[in-house]
Design a protein around this motif. Structure first.
Motif, short mmCIF file in Angstrom:
data_model
loop_
_atom_site.label_atom_id
_atom_site.label_comp_id
_atom_site.label_asym_id
_atom_site.label_seq_id
_atom_site.Cartn_x
_atom_site.Cartn_y
_atom_site.Cartn_z
N MET A 1 39.93 -107.49 46.61
CA MET A 1 40.56 -106.42 45.87
C MET A 1 39.48 -105.62 45.14
O MET A 1 38.57 -106.20 44.54
N LYS A 2 39.60 -104.32 45.20
CA LYS A 2 38.72 -103.44 44.44
C LYS A 2 39.57 -102.81 43.34
O LYS A 2 40.66 -102.30 43.60
N ALA A 3 39.08 -102.86 42.11
CA ALA A 3 39.83 -102.29 40.98
C ALA A 3 38.97 -101.27 40.26
O ALA A 3 37.74 -101.37 40.24
N ARG A 4 39.62 -100.27 39.70
CA ARG A 4 38.93 -99.22 38.95
C ARG A 4 39.76 -98.94 37.70
O ARG A 4 40.96 -98.69 37.78
N LEU A 5 39.11 -99.00 36.54
CA LEU A 5 39.81 -98.72 35.29
C LEU A 5 40.16 -97.24 35.23
O LEU A 5 39.30 -96.38 35.40
N THR A 6 41.43 -96.95 34.99
CA THR A 6 41.86 -95.56 34.89
C THR A 6 42.38 -95.21 33.50
O THR A 6 42.34 -94.05 33.11
N ALA A 7 42.89 -96.21 32.77
CA ALA A 7 43.45 -95.91 31.45
C ALA A 7 43.48 -97.16 30.59
O ALA A 7 43.55 -98.28 31.10
N ILE A 8 43.44 -96.93 29.30
CA ILE A 8 43.65 -97.96 28.29
C ILE A 8 44.78 -97.47 27.42
O ILE A 8 44.79 -96.30 26.99
N ILE A 9 45.75 -98.34 27.13
CA ILE A 9 46.88 -97.96 26.28
C ILE A 9 46.78 -98.73 24.98
O ILE A 9 46.64 -99.96 24.98
N LEU A 10 46.84 -97.99 23.87
CA LEU A 10 46.88 -98.59 22.54
C LEU A 10 48.29 -98.44 22.00
O LEU A 10 48.86 -97.34 22.05
N TYR A 11 48.85 -99.53 21.50
CA TYR A 11 50.15 -99.45 20.84
C TYR A 11 49.89 -99.15 19.37
O TYR A 11 49.12 -99.84 18.71
N VAL A 12 50.50 -98.06 18.89
CA VAL A 12 50.16 -97.52 17.57
C VAL A 12 51.41 -97.28 16.74
O VAL A 12 52.52 -97.18 17.27
N GLN A 13 51.20 -97.16 15.43
CA GLN A 13 52.30 -96.87 14.52
C GLN A 13 52.64 -95.39 14.49
O GLN A 13 53.80 -95.01 14.47
#
Length: 124
Positions: A1-13
Motif C-alpha cells: 500500500m502506498k499512502a500520501r497525507l492529504t489532510a489533518i483534521i483538528l476538532y475545535v471549540q
C-alpha cells in the motif's frame, strides 16, 4: 500500500476563531466552510477544523486549552526571528527559537487560541 497525507483534521471549540487565526497569521486559503467545518489549503496538505460535537462541547469549561500530541509544522520563507516577533506582537504565545547540531533548520513552536501546537521551520 502506498499512502500520501492529504489532510489533518483538528476538532475545535470555535471554528471561526481558529479559521481567522490560521488565515490571518499564515495566509492559508479557505477551500470550503460552513458553521461546523472549515477546510484550509496549507500547501502540501489541507487542515480541517471541525467543531467538537455538542455532546462533548458541553463538558468543556470556558477558556479550556487542549493538550494534545499533535504539532502542525509550517515551513516559512522569511527570517524566523522576524516571523516569531510578528506573531508575538499579535499576542500569540511563542517559545524560544532553537535548532540541533547538524540540523539545517531553525525551529520555533507556538500555540493557537485553543492550545494546538504549531511550529515555524526556516532554513539556516
Amino acid at each position: 500500500m502506498k499512502a500520501r497525507l492529504t489532510a489533518i483534521i483538528l476538532y475545535v471549540q470555535n471554528v471561526q476563531l481558529l479559521r481567522n487565526f490560521y488565515v490571518e497569521n499564515f495566509n492559508l486559503k479557505v477551500i470550503e466552510q460552513d458553521p461546523i467545518w472549515v477546510l484550509l489549503n496549507a500547501g502540501g496538505a489541507q487542515i480541517g477544523l471541525h467543531k467538537i460535537g455538542d455532546q462533548y462541547l458541553g463538558n468543556i469549561e470556558a477558556g479550556h486549552l487542549f493538550d494534545n500530541n499533535t504539532k502542525i509544522v509550517f515551513d516559512i520563507d522569511t527570517d524566523i526571528e522576524s516571523a516569531r516577533n510578528q506573531l508575538i506582537s499579535k499576542n500569540v504565545q511563542m517559545r524560544e527559537i532553537k535548532t540541533f547540531d547538524n540540523y539545517p533548520f531553525w525551529l520555533c513552536d507556538g500555540t493557537d487560541p485553543e492550545g494546538n501546537v504549531f511550529q515555524l521551520r526556516s532554513k539556516k
